[in-house]
Scaffold this motif. Structure first.
Motif, PDB file in Angstrom:
ATOM      1  N   GLY A 102       0.744  -1.056  -0.114  1.00 42.03           N
ATOM      2  CA  GLY A 102      -0.051   0.102  -0.034  1.00 42.03           C
ATOM      3  C   GLY A 102       0.785   1.078   0.108  1.00 42.03           C
ATOM      4  O   GLY A 102       2.150   1.289  -0.090  1.00 42.03           O
ATOM      5  N   LEU A 103       0.273   2.538   0.251  1.00 43.14           N
ATOM      6  CA  LEU A 103       0.940   3.753   0.119  1.00 43.14           C
ATOM      7  C   LEU A 103       0.766   4.429   1.419  1.00 43.14           C
ATOM      8  O   LEU A 103      -0.265   4.192   2.233  1.00 43.14           O
ATOM      9  CB  LEU A 103      -0.038   4.556  -1.051  1.00 43.14           C
ATOM     10  CG  LEU A 103       0.067   3.941  -2.274  1.00 43.14           C
ATOM     11  CD1 LEU A 103      -0.760   5.056  -3.324  1.00 43.14           C
ATOM     12  CD2 LEU A 103       1.423   3.727  -3.046  1.00 43.14           C
ATOM     13  N   ASN A 104       1.725   5.108   1.841  1.00 39.37           N
ATOM     14  CA  ASN A 104       1.692   6.113   3.038  1.00 39.37           C
ATOM     15  C   ASN A 104       1.048   7.343   2.732  1.00 39.37           C
ATOM     16  O   ASN A 104       0.417   7.769   1.723  1.00 39.37           O
ATOM     17  CB  ASN A 104       3.075   6.085   3.581  1.00 39.37           C
ATOM     18  CG  ASN A 104       3.773   7.073   2.681  1.00 39.37           C
ATOM     19  OD1 ASN A 104       3.545   7.542   1.879  1.00 39.37           O
ATOM     20  ND2 ASN A 104       5.220   6.918   3.060  1.00 39.37           N
ATOM     21  N   ARG A 105       0.852   7.974   3.951  1.00 37.55           N
ATOM     22  CA  ARG A 105       0.213   9.402   3.807  1.00 37.55           C
ATOM     23  C   ARG A 105       0.778  10.511   2.684  1.00 37.55           C
ATOM     24  O   ARG A 105       0.132  11.057   2.064  1.00 37.55           O
ATOM     25  CB  ARG A 105       0.338  10.152   5.342  1.00 37.55           C
ATOM     26  CG  ARG A 105      -0.996   9.716   6.072  1.00 37.55           C
ATOM     27  CD  ARG A 105      -0.576  10.416   7.461  1.00 37.55           C
ATOM     28  NE  ARG A 105      -0.748  11.925   7.243  1.00 37.55           N
ATOM     29  CZ  ARG A 105      -0.169  12.774   8.400  1.00 37.55           C
ATOM     30  NH1 ARG A 105       0.675  12.146   9.352  1.00 37.55           N
ATOM     31  NH2 ARG A 105      -0.264  13.992   7.961  1.00 37.55           N
ATOM     32  N   GLN A 106       2.274  10.052   2.594  1.00 35.45           N
ATOM     33  CA  GLN A 106       2.672  10.860   1.243  1.00 35.45           C
ATOM     34  C   GLN A 106       2.256  10.698   0.063  1.00 35.45           C
ATOM     35  O   GLN A 106       2.396  10.966  -0.990  1.00 35.45           O
ATOM     36  CB  GLN A 106       4.361  10.990   1.561  1.00 35.45           C
ATOM     37  CG  GLN A 106       4.583  11.877   2.695  1.00 35.45           C
ATOM     38  CD  GLN A 106       6.390  11.783   2.503  1.00 35.45           C
ATOM     39  OE1 GLN A 106       6.791  12.541   1.929  1.00 35.45           O
ATOM     40  NE2 GLN A 106       6.991  10.945   3.260  1.00 35.45           N
ATOM     41  N   GLY A 107       1.890   9.237  -0.280  1.00 32.59           N
ATOM     42  CA  GLY A 107       1.453   8.821  -1.390  1.00 32.59           C
ATOM     43  C   GLY A 107       2.663   7.774  -1.749  1.00 32.59           C
ATOM     44  O   GLY A 107       2.489   7.418  -3.270  1.00 32.59           O
ATOM     45  N   TYR A 108       3.416   7.556  -1.262  1.00 35.76           N
ATOM     46  CA  TYR A 108       4.582   6.580  -1.539  1.00 35.76           C
ATOM     47  C   TYR A 108       4.361   5.250  -1.309  1.00 35.76           C
ATOM     48  O   TYR A 108       3.941   4.979   0.077  1.00 35.76           O
ATOM     49  CB  TYR A 108       6.017   7.237  -1.025  1.00 35.76           C
ATOM     50  CG  TYR A 108       6.468   8.483  -1.415  1.00 35.76           C
ATOM     51  CD1 TYR A 108       6.774   8.701  -2.842  1.00 35.76           C
ATOM     52  CD2 TYR A 108       6.735   9.550  -0.653  1.00 35.76           C
ATOM     53  CE1 TYR A 108       7.483   9.737  -3.451  1.00 35.76           C
ATOM     54  CE2 TYR A 108       7.018  10.655  -1.073  1.00 35.76           C
ATOM     55  CZ  TYR A 108       7.153  10.855  -2.670  1.00 35.76           C
ATOM     56  OH  TYR A 108       7.514  12.169  -2.997  1.00 35.76           O
ATOM     57  N   ARG A 109       4.883   4.261  -1.821  1.00 34.60           N
ATOM     58  CA  ARG A 109       4.940   2.847  -1.266  1.00 34.60           C
ATOM     59  C   ARG A 109       6.175   2.953  -0.281  1.00 34.60           C
ATOM     60  O   ARG A 109       7.274   2.720  -0.855  1.00 34.60           O
ATOM     61  CB  ARG A 109       4.998   2.027  -2.293  1.00 34.60           C
ATOM     62  CG  ARG A 109       4.823   0.729  -1.822  1.00 34.60           C
ATOM     63  CD  ARG A 109       4.592  -0.348  -2.926  1.00 34.60           C
ATOM     64  NE  ARG A 109       4.709  -1.768  -2.483  1.00 34.60           N
ATOM     65  CZ  ARG A 109       4.889  -2.714  -3.309  1.00 34.60           C
ATOM     66  NH1 ARG A 109       5.186  -2.705  -4.614  1.00 34.60           N
ATOM     67  NH2 ARG A 109       4.860  -4.081  -2.683  1.00 34.60           N
ATOM     68  N   PRO A 110       5.979   2.591   0.996  1.00 43.50           N
ATOM     69  CA  PRO A 110       7.076   2.709   1.836  1.00 43.50           C
ATOM     70  C   PRO A 110       7.715   1.383   2.065  1.00 43.50           C
ATOM     71  O   PRO A 110       7.205   0.302   1.233  1.00 43.50           O
ATOM     72  CB  PRO A 110       6.532   3.170   3.305  1.00 43.50           C
ATOM     73  CG  PRO A 110       5.085   2.653   2.902  1.00 43.50           C
ATOM     74  CD  PRO A 110       4.860   2.664   1.645  1.00 43.50           C
ATOM     75  N   VAL A 111       8.845   1.265   2.733  1.00 39.75           N
ATOM     76  CA  VAL A 111       9.530  -0.010   2.978  1.00 39.75           C
ATOM     77  C   VAL A 111       9.186  -0.372   4.405  1.00 39.75           C
ATOM     78  O   VAL A 111       8.728   0.420   5.274  1.00 39.75           O
ATOM     79  CB  VAL A 111      11.136   0.105   2.730  1.00 39.75           C
ATOM     80  CG1 VAL A 111      11.446   0.375   1.515  1.00 39.75           C
ATOM     81  CG2 VAL A 111      11.700   1.012   3.697  1.00 39.75           C
ATOM     82  N   ARG A 112       9.530  -1.751   4.690  1.00 41.77           N
ATOM     83  CA  ARG A 112       9.351  -2.058   5.975  1.00 41.77           C
ATOM     84  C   ARG A 112      10.540  -3.154   6.396  1.00 41.77           C
ATOM     85  O   ARG A 112      11.191  -3.712   5.612  1.00 41.77           O
ATOM     86  CB  ARG A 112       8.025  -2.923   6.154  1.00 41.77           C
ATOM     87  CG  ARG A 112       7.964  -4.278   5.651  1.00 41.77           C
ATOM     88  CD  ARG A 112       6.500  -4.730   5.699  1.00 41.77           C
ATOM     89  NE  ARG A 112       6.619  -5.878   4.625  1.00 41.77           N
ATOM     90  CZ  ARG A 112       5.237  -6.488   4.225  1.00 41.77           C
ATOM     91  NH1 ARG A 112       4.170  -5.730   4.822  1.00 41.77           N
ATOM     92  NH2 ARG A 112       5.171  -7.353   3.589  1.00 41.77           N
ATOM     93  N   TYR A 113      11.011  -3.271   7.573  1.00 38.53           N
ATOM     94  CA  TYR A 113      11.639  -4.333   8.257  1.00 38.53           C
ATOM     95  C   TYR A 113      10.925  -5.713   8.058  1.00 38.53           C
ATOM     96  O   TYR A 113       9.906  -5.826   8.508  1.00 38.53           O
ATOM     97  CB  TYR A 113      12.033  -4.066   9.747  1.00 38.53           C
ATOM     98  CG  TYR A 113      12.708  -4.852  10.342  1.00 38.53           C
ATOM     99  CD1 TYR A 113      14.166  -5.569   9.646  1.00 38.53           C
ATOM    100  CD2 TYR A 113      12.666  -5.238  11.721  1.00 38.53           C
ATOM    101  CE1 TYR A 113      14.893  -6.266  10.212  1.00 38.53           C
ATOM    102  CE2 TYR A 113      13.509  -6.170  12.533  1.00 38.53           C
ATOM    103  CZ  TYR A 113      14.565  -6.671  11.774  1.00 38.53           C
ATOM    104  OH  TYR A 113      15.688  -7.510  12.384  1.00 38.53           O
ATOM    105  N   THR A 114      11.879  -6.649   7.757  1.00 37.94           N
ATOM    106  CA  THR A 114      11.128  -8.108   7.479  1.00 37.94           C
ATOM    107  C   THR A 114      10.909  -8.525   8.951  1.00 37.94           C
ATOM    108  O   THR A 114      10.105  -9.512   9.045  1.00 37.94           O
ATOM    109  CB  THR A 114      11.895  -8.791   6.790  1.00 37.94           C
ATOM    110  OG1 THR A 114      13.412  -9.100   7.484  1.00 37.94           O
ATOM    111  CG2 THR A 114      12.196  -8.451   5.494  1.00 37.94           C
ATOM    112  N   GLY A 115      11.534  -7.856   9.931  1.00 38.66           N
ATOM    113  CA  GLY A 115      11.270  -8.395  11.192  1.00 38.66           C
ATOM    114  C   GLY A 115      12.319  -9.488  11.758  1.00 38.66           C
ATOM    115  O   GLY A 115      12.253  -9.643  13.190  1.00 38.66           O
ATOM    116  N   ALA A 116      13.189  -9.642  11.187  1.00 37.35           N
ATOM    117  CA  ALA A 116      14.183 -10.739  11.804  1.00 37.35           C
ATOM    118  C   ALA A 116      15.481 -10.591  11.170  1.00 37.35           C
ATOM    119  O   ALA A 116      15.557 -10.403   9.810  1.00 37.35           O
ATOM    120  CB  ALA A 116      13.793 -12.020  11.828  1.00 37.35           C
TER     121      ALA A 116
END
Lengths: 79, 481
Positions: free
Chosen positions: A38-52
């Protein structure tokens, strides 16, 4: 009894501050950052930490052009 | 088993503001495009400012270019310089406030094109400042035009067929150029295109800042930096492009490092107190006369914002200067801003004057409380700008119409005719000055006499002007009744 593996580091990504440039993905030596849904408030598709798997090296922090989008944590103590 | 405990290791440096008040909306993000190298370099600089604990005495000279808005991000002092002039402005800041850490941050259009002279001269003088030079091979802010650093063959909006060295010359290698000078203490080039290069550039930035903390002299760090938007590629591809295309032409190196040389930094000087500025500037103030401030005859005349307009030759600029000089001699704060436009001959010339008991925010007077109109076009042009119930002084010798507005207070002065009778029509401006002073009480008559000596260069004209002021003053006082 084998001890549970504990990551040396951890990162937090501020979803709304990310502009989706993916430079953090480019420099991460252990490939633990990925594109988020999905998109963030700025309209970009952000990254995330995979968690491990984060080693706390900090490469992503310095490659990230946004002052506060990434925070890197290091393990203080385990168990 | 307890869960592992993590502590913050790298986080937003303290010398960034918490929020950036540039626009409404999301106030935590910069205005830079995704993947822009400016943000990476900003972070390294902020980190160094934190480490050396110099935020309180750092003055950032921000340029023209995308990084013009750096002052929204760094919580340090700032002066915004005209295009390319940051090293000249930085020189002034450093010399006036020797204790400050002066930091110029410039792009390639700003530093290597329009500001080439300023950077070379400042480097050659060995000014105590650090210059961060962001080289992205194009003019980024204006849409990707060819810059002095554009690579041979590189396509830009102004080199659609690729940069031709035979037409445009070869790209300027600024770090090498500056390293040829005698004075610089530290000159280096880094790149922002891989984890390794970023780490190395961080060390260069830190060292250049350390040179300032130690007061050693001029430091220059060029940084090869991505402009994914201007280059038309993704940020990861732009990293690759720096690596493959820019690095071969702009080699990464430390070109000058004189930081190991024995050096004893002079003891940091305290900022010069305001009352001692005339000593620093070597202004002899022994002959400066001062007068008690005159009191306005009506409170509404206090702290006037004046616009003075006429045609060229009527002495409107001198009239403004005279008012400011008088205000200054009476211990008030003043500003005088002449307006030189590409006016037609005989068109209007004007100036802005503030006389205030408080600090003056801007020398620009966009809503004058007093308009002095020396000719008709001036009245027509500026009447609408005058504040509600403002005062208008009309040179009725040259203005046949009346103001359209009915809320204005109008003082008629046939200044040109009165001056003619005194033998010189050019004294009309001083009649107006006297009339303003007499009518409002804002300036003492004695002050004006003394001020004329300071602003009129031709001594033989002073007597005539003193007479003109006296006539105007009497007229103004009489009109008050």
């Amino acid at each position: 009894m084998a001890a549970e593996k504990v990551d040396r580091g951890r990162i937090e990504i501020s979803r709304d501050e990310c502009k989706g440039c993916q430079l953090c993905i480019t420099v991460c030596p252990v490939h633990v950052i990925e594109l988020d849904e999905g998109l963030n408030r700025q309209g970009y598709r952000p990254v995330r930490y995979t968690g491990a798997g984060c080693t706390g090296c900090g490469f992503c922090f310095y490659a990230c052009p946004e002052p506060g989008a990434i925070t890197v944590f290091r393990l203080a103590r385990s168990a | 088993m307890n869960s592992p405990v993590y502590e913050p290791f790298l986080q937003k440096p303290r010398s960034f503001y918490d929020t950036y008040e540039r626009k409404s909306g999301i106030k935590e993000v910069t205005h830079y495009c995704p993947g822009c190298g400016h943000g990476e370099l900003h972070k390294m600089i902020a980190e160094a400012i934190d480490e050396f604990e110099i935020a309180d005495r750092t003055v950032l000279i921000s340029p023209v270019g995308c990084s013009v808005f750096a002052y929204y991000y760094f919580d340090v002092g700032n002066v915004q310089a005209a295009h390319g002039r940051a090293p000249a402005v930085g020189t002034g800041v450093q010399r006036a406030r020797p204790h400050s850490i002066v930091m110029s941050y410039q792009g390639d259009g700003d530093l290597a094109a329009i500001g080439l002279n300023e950077i070379l001269q400042a480097a050659n003088r060995g000014e105590k400042m650090v210059v961060f030079f962001v080289n992205n091979a194009i003019y980024g802010m204006t849409g990707g035009q060819m810059a002095p650093t554009t690579l041979p063959g590189m396509t830009t909006t102004t080199s659609p067929g690729g940069r031709k060295v035979e037409d445009s010359g070869a790209p300027l290698r600024m770090a090498e150029l500056i390293s040829q000078l005698e004075a610089p203490v530290y000159v280096a080039r880094g790149a922002l295109c891989s984890a390794k290069d970023i780490s190395r550039t961080r060390r260069l930035v830190r060292k250049a800042m350390k040179v300032q903390v130690e007061g050693r002299g001029f430091a220059f760090v060029e940084v090869l930096s991505a402009c994914p938007t201007g280059w038309g590629m993704t940020p990861p591809d732009s990293y690759q492009w720096i690596h493959e295309k820019m690095k071969p032409y702009f080699p990464l190196d430390v070109f000058v490092d004189r930081t190991d040389e024995t050096f004893t930094a002079p003891a940091p000087k305290e900022p010069v107190p305001l009352e001692k500025y005339h000593e620093v500037m070597r202004i002899d103030s022994s002959d400066q006369l001062s007068f008690p401030p005159a009191q306005p005859l009506d409170p509404k005349y206090a702290n006037p914002r004046l616009k003075i307009a006429g045609f060229g030759g009527q002495g409107v600029l001198l009239l403004g200067l005279g008012l400011a000089q008088c205000g200054m001699m009476e211990g008030r704060r003043v500003s005088w801003l002449p307006s030189y436009g590409p006016e037609m001959r005989g068109g209007t010339a004007h100036c802005h004057v503030n006389i205030s008991d408080d600090e003056i925010g801007s020398p620009l007077v966009s809503q004058p409380t007093v308009l002095i109109a020396m000719n008709q076009p001036s009245l027509e042009k500026f009447e609408s700008q005058v504040a509600a119930r403002g005062l208008v002084l009309l040179n009725t010798s040259m203005i046949s119409k009346r103001p359209d507005r009915d809320d204005l207070e109008v003082l008629d002065v046939a200044a040109s005719e009165m001056a003619q009778k005194l033998g010189n029509p050019r004294a009309a401006n001083m009649i107006m000055l006297g009339a303003y002073a007499g009518y409002t009480g804002m300036i003492g008559e004695k002050t004006i006499e003394a001020a004329l000596g300071a602003i009129i260069k031709k001594r033989h004209l002073i007597e005539l002007n003193v007479k003109a002021v006296a006539e105007g003053f009497a007229l103004g006082r009489a009109a008050r009744g």
